[in-house]
Scaffold this motif. Structure first.
Motif, PDB file in Angstrom:
ATOM      1  N   GLN A 110      -5.733   0.910   3.377  1.00 47.91           N
ATOM      2  CA  GLN A 110      -6.207   2.127   2.721  1.00 47.91           C
ATOM      3  C   GLN A 110      -6.297   1.933   1.212  1.00 47.91           C
ATOM      4  N   ALA A 111      -5.266   1.329   0.646  1.00 45.38           N
ATOM      5  CA  ALA A 111      -5.249   1.108  -0.799  1.00 45.38           C
ATOM      6  C   ALA A 111      -6.348   0.133  -1.225  1.00 45.38           C
ATOM      7  N   ASN A 116       0.077   5.693  -5.985  1.00 50.17           N
ATOM      8  CA  ASN A 116       0.678   6.631  -5.044  1.00 50.17           C
ATOM      9  C   ASN A 116       0.453   6.184  -3.608  1.00 50.17           C
ATOM     10  N   ILE A 117      -0.741   5.641  -3.322  1.00 51.86           N
ATOM     11  CA  ILE A 117      -1.027   5.171  -1.963  1.00 51.86           C
ATOM     12  C   ILE A 117      -0.107   4.006  -1.591  1.00 51.86           C
ATOM     13  N   ILE A 118       0.040   3.067  -2.518  1.00 48.69           N
ATOM     14  CA  ILE A 118       0.768   1.838  -2.222  1.00 48.69           C
ATOM     15  C   ILE A 118       2.279   1.992  -2.403  1.00 48.69           C
ATOM     16  N   THR A 129      -1.429   1.183   5.365  1.00 49.65           N
ATOM     17  CA  THR A 129      -1.307   1.601   3.967  1.00 49.65           C
ATOM     18  C   THR A 129      -1.996   0.611   3.037  1.00 49.65           C
ATOM     19  N   ARG A 139      -9.750   1.969  -0.952  1.00 49.54           N
ATOM     20  CA  ARG A 139      -9.893   2.955  -2.028  1.00 49.54           C
ATOM     21  C   ARG A 139     -10.072   2.262  -3.370  1.00 49.54           C
ATOM     22  N   GLU A 149      -3.782   7.147  -8.476  1.00 49.34           N
ATOM     23  CA  GLU A 149      -4.026   7.373  -7.046  1.00 49.34           C
ATOM     24  C   GLU A 149      -3.637   6.150  -6.226  1.00 49.34           C
ATOM     25  N   LEU A 150      -4.032   4.968  -6.689  1.00 51.56           N
ATOM     26  CA  LEU A 150      -3.706   3.747  -5.959  1.00 51.56           C
ATOM     27  C   LEU A 150      -2.197   3.488  -5.961  1.00 51.56           C
TER      28      LEU A 150
END
Length: 239
Positions: free
Chosen positions: A75-76, A128-130, A72, A79, A125-126
């Motif tokens: 990915q963050a 939500n990812i993290i 995760t 991105r 968006e970030l």
């Protein structure tokens, strides 16, 4: 035209916190004062924020989280870099167009709005990812906080303390005899040597739960808020 480029600082901070080891989150204890003067019985001082950050459960969670949530976090970070590259490109074009002779102000404003929108959507968006990483830390903290009150009371009883003060309330102390922080840390370590790292499905931090409850209470207190809407069309005769 003033530059509109803003780094996605909030996400960068969250990523740094999520990936950092325990020492970045540890609040060091104040230097112990020289023991002198008369110690007043029944008084104690404790920094409960430092207590939480220095518990074994919290420190272990900080060490395990970057490993458990590595995918995760990676990915963050990836991105975030991609978004930052896009934002920088848009900003460079905006600055170039703004510096050109006879620049179209309406077109520049459209570009600026697009840049602002990308920054805001990228931040969302970030976040939500993290979010799983952030929720993991909050879940560990809540497990410790649930033990805090009982631990404080147990240490106060053991040390015959009837009045506990926060460090901010103390102007000056010449004795470390009042400091109960480490005793409280030890008590929490005894009852909660480790915490569960990952929250259950659907779990939300206390602040969000309380905000939802407050919103629901306000809606319930508003006259007519919970009334069901009347269906459209003619209504049947109730006679």
């Amino acid at each position: 035209m003033k530059t509109l480029l803003k780094p996605i600082a909030g996400a960068a901070l969250v990523l740094a916190l999520a990936a950092s080891p325990a020492q970045a989150q540890t609040k060091p204890a104040a230097a112990a004062p020289v023991n002198s003067g008369t110690v007043v019985a029944g008084l104690g001082v404790a920094d409960l924020e430092a207590v939480l950050l220095n518990t074994s459960a919290y420190r272990t969670g900080e060490q395990q989280r970057p490993v458990t949530y590595k995918a995760t976090i990676d990915q963050a970070q990836a991105r975030g870099k991609a978004l930052q590259t896009q934002i920088q490109a848009l900003n460079a074009k905006l600055q170039k167009d703004a510096a050109a002779p006879g620049a179209n102000r309406a077109a520049l404003e459209q570009q600026a709005a697009a840049l602002q929108k990308m920054q805001e959507s990228g931040q969302a968006e970030l976040n939500n990812i993290i979010k799983p990483v952030v929720y993991s830390r909050e879940y560990v903290k809540e497990q410790i906080e649930e033990k805090m009150d009982a631990a404080v009371k147990a240490v106060m009883a053991r040390r015959n303390v009837s009045l506990l003060l926060a460090p901010q309330s103390v102007i000056l102390s010449t004795s470390s005899a009042y400091d109960m922080s480490q005793d409280i840390v030890n008590e929490i370590n005894r009852v909660l040597p480790s915490a569960t790292l990952s929250p259950p499905a659907g779990w939300e931090p206390r602040q969000i739960r309380e905000a939802r409850a407050q919103q629901a209470a306000q809606q319930a207190a508003t006259p007519g808020a919970a009334a069901a809407p009347r269906p459209a069309g003619p209504q049947p005769d109730s006679r």
